[in-house]
Design a protein around this motif. Structure first.
Motif, PDB file in Angstrom:
ATOM      1  N   SER A  81      36.512  37.280  39.489  1.00 19.83           N
ATOM      2  CA  SER A  81      37.934  37.493  39.197  1.00 19.83           C
ATOM      3  C   SER A  81      38.331  37.148  37.769  1.00 19.83           C
ATOM      4  N   CYS A  84      41.817  35.885  37.316  1.00 18.71           N
ATOM      5  CA  CYS A  84      42.919  36.674  37.891  1.00 18.71           C
ATOM      6  C   CYS A  84      42.993  36.459  39.402  1.00 18.71           C
ATOM      7  N   CYS A  86      45.281  38.061  42.917  1.00 22.00           N
ATOM      8  CA  CYS A  86      46.273  39.008  43.420  1.00 22.00           C
ATOM      9  C   CYS A  86      47.522  38.216  43.850  1.00 22.00           C
TER      10      CYS A  86
END
Length: 189
Positions: A81, A84, A86
């Motif tokens: 990721s 990052c 979601c």
């Protein structure tokens, strides 16, 4: 003429006198901005973790102070990721520490209009009795031609996206051993 940058109140004067005309260095700092620090700098330790919401496995850093979670951020060292998360992963802190979450078992009796608190063991016993009753009532041992089935279609399971891969694996094994065939997870829907 030499100016003491700390005594100049107006930022434009500090910028010009220090040669930092663009205001990208210390000349643009005020006393307040010079005293600012990261909200995470007070953490006692940072614990690496994995987001629990789906099978992607995004890396997270859990910031702990006084043995309590103070924040959860994306892990920039994660090759998956790269820091990052979601929207669901970014809200992991609420999953763990949310004051809106019920901490006790609530039960509403049939035809009841109010929820009541019951002990966890009573709730677990109620679920076990109901699962066994539904399984026994809908059990199919074999087809009409004698082929083995050993299944029940009277019970299904839809897992939540907050379950991690290990929990889903164990749930699948448990429910398959009970003869359930309708086992799915919300993360795939």
């Amino acid at each position: 003429m030499k100016f003491d940058l700390n005594k100049l109140v107006w930022p434009a004067l500090r910028q010009v006198s220090s040669g930092d005309v663009a205001g990208l260095g210390k000349a643009s700092f005020s006393k307040r901005t010079a005293s600012l620090k990261s909200r995470l700098s007070d953490a006692d330790r940072v614990v690496p973790s994995v987001c629990p919401y789906c099978g992607v496995g995004c890396g997270q850093e859990v910031y702990v102070k006084d043995e309590k979670i103070m924040d959860i951020e994306g892990d920039y060292a994660s090759p998956i990721s790269r820091g990052c998360l979601c929207p669901k992963g970014s809200a992991t802190m609420q999953l763990v520490t949310g004051t809106h979450r019920h901490q006790k078992v609530l039960y509403r009796r049939p035809y009841g209009t109010k929820w009541e608190e019951i002990p966890l063991q009573d709730a677990m016993d109620m679920v076990a009795v109901r699962v066994k009753k539904a399984r026994d009532a809908t059990w199919e041992d074999q087809t009409g031609k004698g082929h083995p089935l050993r299944r029940t279609l009277g019970i299904a399971h839809l897992g939540g996206a907050t379950l991690d891969n290990e929990e889903n694996y164990l749930i699948k094994k448990l429910f398959t051993s009970l003869g359930m065939v309708q086992i799915e997870n919300q993360a795939r829907i």
